[in-house]
Structure formats: structure tokens, C-alpha cells
Design a protein around this motif. Structure first.
Motif, PDB file in Angstrom:
ATOM      1  N   TRP A  53       3.697   5.807  -5.772  1.00 38.25           N
ATOM      2  CA  TRP A  53       3.538   5.863  -7.221  1.00 38.25           C
ATOM      3  C   TRP A  53       2.359   6.751  -7.606  1.00 38.25           C
ATOM      4  CZ3 TRP A  53       6.487   4.730 -11.237  1.00 38.25           C
ATOM      5  CH2 TRP A  53       7.561   3.853 -11.059  1.00 38.25           C
ATOM      6  N   GLU A  54       1.268   6.667  -6.877  1.00 35.11           N
ATOM      7  CA  GLU A  54       0.104   7.514  -7.158  1.00 35.11           C
ATOM      8  C   GLU A  54       0.466   8.991  -7.026  1.00 35.11           C
ATOM      9  OE1 GLU A  54      -2.721   5.989  -4.379  1.00 35.11           O
ATOM     10  OE2 GLU A  54      -3.604   4.578  -5.832  1.00 35.11           O
TER      11      GLU A  54
ATOM     12  N   PRO B 275       0.810  -1.227   0.000  1.00 33.25           N
ATOM     13  CA  PRO B 275       0.000   0.000   0.000  1.00 33.25           C
ATOM     14  C   PRO B 275       0.841   1.274   0.000  1.00 33.25           C
ATOM     15  CG  PRO B 275      -0.946  -1.605   1.493  1.00 33.25           C
ATOM     16  CD  PRO B 275       0.367  -2.170   1.045  1.00 33.25           C
ATOM     17  N   TRP B 276       1.960   1.291   0.761  1.00 30.59           N
ATOM     18  CA  TRP B 276       2.761   2.513   0.799  1.00 30.59           C
ATOM     19  C   TRP B 276       3.540   2.721  -0.507  1.00 30.59           C
ATOM     20  CZ3 TRP B 276       3.580  -1.676   4.050  1.00 30.59           C
ATOM     21  CH2 TRP B 276       4.740  -2.415   3.856  1.00 30.59           C
TER      22      TRP B 276
ATOM     23  N   GLN C 201       0.949  -4.211 -12.076  1.00 33.76           N
ATOM     24  CA  GLN C 201       0.561  -3.286 -11.014  1.00 33.76           C
ATOM     25  C   GLN C 201       1.220  -1.919 -11.188  1.00 33.76           C
ATOM     26  OE1 GLN C 201       0.699  -5.418  -7.012  1.00 33.76           O
ATOM     27  NE2 GLN C 201       1.778  -6.917  -8.284  1.00 33.76           N
ATOM     28  N   LEU C 202       2.438  -1.908 -11.751  1.00 31.14           N
ATOM     29  CA  LEU C 202       3.181  -0.672 -11.925  1.00 31.14           C
ATOM     30  C   LEU C 202       2.896   0.035 -13.247  1.00 31.14           C
ATOM     31  CD1 LEU C 202       6.695  -1.805 -10.622  1.00 31.14           C
ATOM     32  CD2 LEU C 202       5.091  -0.292  -9.461  1.00 31.14           C
TER      33      LEU C 202
END
Length: 408
Positions: A86-87, A80-81, A125-126
Motif C-alpha cells: 500500500w505504501e 507488514p508486506w 489502517q487502510l
């Protein structure tokens, strides 16, 4: 190494490499080898107007321990972190700086199959975040000497002298050893731009490579492709230099359109291990056979990472008579060794190597011939006798490289 010269190098990275603008956030990824220099760079980023500078420290031996003891499941997850970070980068378009210093052999012995599976699991995911920031933020890769890296390059010197020699070599090859590195890079970028302009005026359709070592290779270029080099621009027009050093003029060829065989002229450091004395044979645009005296299995894993890993994403032109080549140093590091000679890259291509790319989506760039992959791995094929001939759509042949150097 004199502190005054290191400060000039730090300023070059902040002002010319990243070109930090007022109010921007800067993320620095660095090892523990040269914390004093990383501090210098952070200060120069603040002087350039950075709002905040964050450093993500890494330590290769710890990375090796994690790779050994963590399960495939935990290596594959995006925590999550990590996702939150990335967000933030995708929303803020922060500057990103990567400072390399790692031991080229530092991950030797790691289960590469396990690591490849973890990277393949993480990539989906990335990818949305990477797509979101592509061509929208400034970034730069530069280097400082880690002790083990320096000893690998200069094995006959004691550790402290090896590090000092490494500093001298890095600054020389990065055009950062003079009184005004920023000015030197301005002149260097102008030369690279002039060469790009000439190549883009030719209307080339193919490049043909030949060398006495057995390289005999032909690659097709994109119809609306262009050559680039040196400084680049974000979609908002912010100029930056992604690589310090850089000697290359490059383009992204047409995915799936290459034939022949190429022989590497320098070792390739990949995932902390060396691949040496290798060749890659292409059919119908794909790497169908690889051979290596050392690291062949790792090379095979690399080209099977995903559908695009076996196809080319870049053709880069670098004269054999260049600062890195003339230094006579084998760096065992792609940032430097790729800028010593012409190279190719397997995997991801560059959208900015298309005319009007700013009007295309990532998917449309792919439709126009830009290769897509989770990897982008450069390997060196330049030699003192390398010949490169460009062929236009009308069949006109233009000598681009002769005896390893520019023919114009």
C-alpha cells in the motif's frame, strides 16, 4: 470466443479503462478463472508503456477457507508486506485493475459478523493509504466469466457453453463486441458528457423519485455539486474509465439529506452473498429501516459498518433502455446490474462530484457534503415506470426521467 475479439477487449481495458502511460506500474487483481485473458491484458499494458505489471491472484474457495479458520485477530491485521504494498501504491500512484469473475454465492455460509468486525478493524489502517491515492491514480473494474458465475447466470447451459455465452454477454454489454471498441467508447463517453453538461446547467437542488412499486423518495444535492459520468481525470489530468461497462451519469448527494423509501429492483451481491427483494427507508438522511426477503441481517450489518454507512454517497442515473437492461440478463454482479438501471449507493461519496474539489482536502470535501465511509455499496432501484423530477433552488421542476428513461 475468438482470440482476436478478446485481444480487442484487453486493449480496451488497458488503453481506455486504465489509459496506461509510459513508465507506470500496473497492479492487476484477478481470480484464477481466465489466466489467458489476464496475460493478454498484461501484454496490452506493456504495449501502452507500462514499466512493470504485477498480478495478485485470488481464489474464492481459498478465501472462504481463510474466513472460516483464521481468527478475528489475524483477519483484522494489516501485515507488514501488505502495508509495504500500500505504501508503494501511495507513493508511485500505480494503475490498478480489478478483474471480476467470482461466484455470487461463493461466500455463502461465512460468519458475516466476524467478517464485518475484521473489516472495521482493518479500515483505520487502510484509510490513510486510500486517502493518499484518491483521485491521483487511474483504476478500472472489468470482468471475465468464471465458470460458477456463468452457471449462476445461465443455469440451463452446460458449463463450457455457459462460459461462452457469458463471454458474449460481457463483450456486448461492455461495448467491446465490435470491430473497434476503443472508438465505440469514445463516442459513448461523448454522449455521457453531453448529458452531464445539461444536468449541470440546471442548478438542481433536489431529485424526487417515484415508481409504482412503492418507491417515493427525495434527496438533496450539494450546492456546489456536479454530475459526472464515463471517463474521469486524475488530479494530474490523466483520463481513464473506472468502470467497463458503464452507462451511468452520477453525483454524490448531500450527506444526511434524504427522505422516503426506495425498493430494490434487482438482487444485491454483497460480500459473496445475495440480498433479495429489499427496501430501504430514510429519515433525516439516514437509513433507519431495511427489510429483505433474503439477507436482511446482512443488510443491517452493512448499514452499521460505520457512521457513514447508513447515508448515501451516490445517485446514479441509467436509462432502462440500455445494453445491459436490454440483454435481459440478471448478472448477480453489481458492476453489471448497477448499469442496467438507476441506482443509489450507501456509504462513501466521490470528491470529484464537487466543483473545485482539487483545491479541497478530503476533510473539506466532507464538510461540503460528501459522505465518508468504509463502504460504497450500489443497489438498483430503476424500473420501467420510474419517474425522476429535478427541482431547482427557485422551485422549478424539470423532468429528468420519464418511464424509466431519459426525458431529454
Amino acid at each position: 470466443m475468438r482470440v482476436s475479439q478478446l485481444k480487442k477487449y484487453a486493449k480496451l481495458i488497458a488503453k481506455t479503462g486504465l489509459n496506461v502511460k509510459k513508465g507506470q506500474t500496473v497492479f492487476i487483481q484477478a481470480g484464477l478463472d481466465q489466466p489467458e485473458f489476464v496475460t493478454m491484458v498484461a501484454e496490452e499494458c506493456y504495449k501502452a508503456g507500462a514499466r512493470s505489471v504485477y498480478v495478485d491472484w485470488s481464489y474464492q474457495p481459498l478465501g472462504k477457507v481463510n474466513a472460516e479458520y483464521r481468527s478475528l485477530e489475524t483477519l483484522s491485521e494489516l501485515t507488514p508486506w501488505e502495508k509495504a504494498k500500500w505504501e508503494y501504491k501511495a507513493q508511485d500512484f500505480s494503475c490498478r485493475l480489478f478483474i471480476e469473475s467470482e461466484d455470487p454465492d461463493g461466500m455463502a455460509g461465512v460468519d458475516q459478523e466476524k467478517m464485518s468486525k475484521a473489516r472495521r478493524a482493518q479500515y483505520p489502517q487502510l484509510k490513510p493509504f486510500r486517502d493518499a491515492i484518491e483521485n491521483r491514480h487511474q483504476w478500472c473494474i472489468a470482468a471475465v466469466p468464471g465458470e460458477k458465475w456463468a452457471k449462476k447466470v445461465f443455469p440451463d447451459l452446460p458449463p463450457k457453453k455457459a462460459v461462452e455465452k457469458m463471454w458474449q454477454t460481457i463483450l456486448y454489454t461492455s461495448r467491446a463486441d465490435g470491430s473497434n471498441p476503443v472508438k465505440a467508447w469514445k463516442e459513448h463517453n461523448a454522449d455521457l458528457k453531453a448529458r452531464c453538461d445539461y444536468l449541470n446547467s440546471l442548478g438542481l437542488k433536489y431529485l424526487e423519485y417515484k415508481s409504482k412499486n412503492g418507491t417515493d423518495f427525495k434527496v438533496q444535492l450539494n450546492e456546489d455539486g456536479i454530475f459526472a459520468g464515463g471517463e474521469e481525470k486524475t488530479l494530474k489530468g490523466r483520463v481513464f474509465n473506472p468502470n467497463i461497462p458503464s452507462e451511468e451519469v452520477f453525483t454524490s448527494p448531500k450527506a444526511g439529506a434524504a427522505e422516503g423509501i426506495v425498493y430494490a429492483t434487482k438482487p444485491l451481491s454483497y460480500q459473496g452473498q445475495l440480498i433479495e427483494n429489499f427496501s430501504v427507508r430514510f429519515e433525516n438522511g439516514k437509513a433507519v429501516e431495511v427489510r429483505a426477503e433474503k439477507g436482511e441481517e446482512l443488510l443491517k450489518q452493512m448499514i452499521s459498518m460505520d457512521e457513514g454507512a447508513c447515508m448515501l454517497g451516490e445517485c446514479a442515473l441509467i436509462p432502462y433502455d440500455s445494453p445491459i437492461s436490454n440483454s435481459g440478463v440478471l448478472f448477480y454482479n453489481t458492476l453489471f446490474d448497477e448499469n442496467a438501471s438507476c441506482h443509489l449507493a450507501l456509504g462513501h461519496g466521490f470528491n470529484e462530484c464537487l466543483k473545485g474539489y482539487e483545491n479541497y482536502t478530503n476533510e473539506q470535501c466532507k464538510e461540503h457534503g460528501i459522505n465518508d465511509s468504509m463502504i460504497h455499496v450500489d443497489f438498483m432501484i430503476g424500473s420501467a415506470d420510474l419517474s425522476i423530477v429535478g427541482v431547482t433552488a427557485e422551485g422549478k421542476r424539470v423532468q429528468i426521467f420519464r418511464d424509466g428513461n431519459w426525458a431529454f
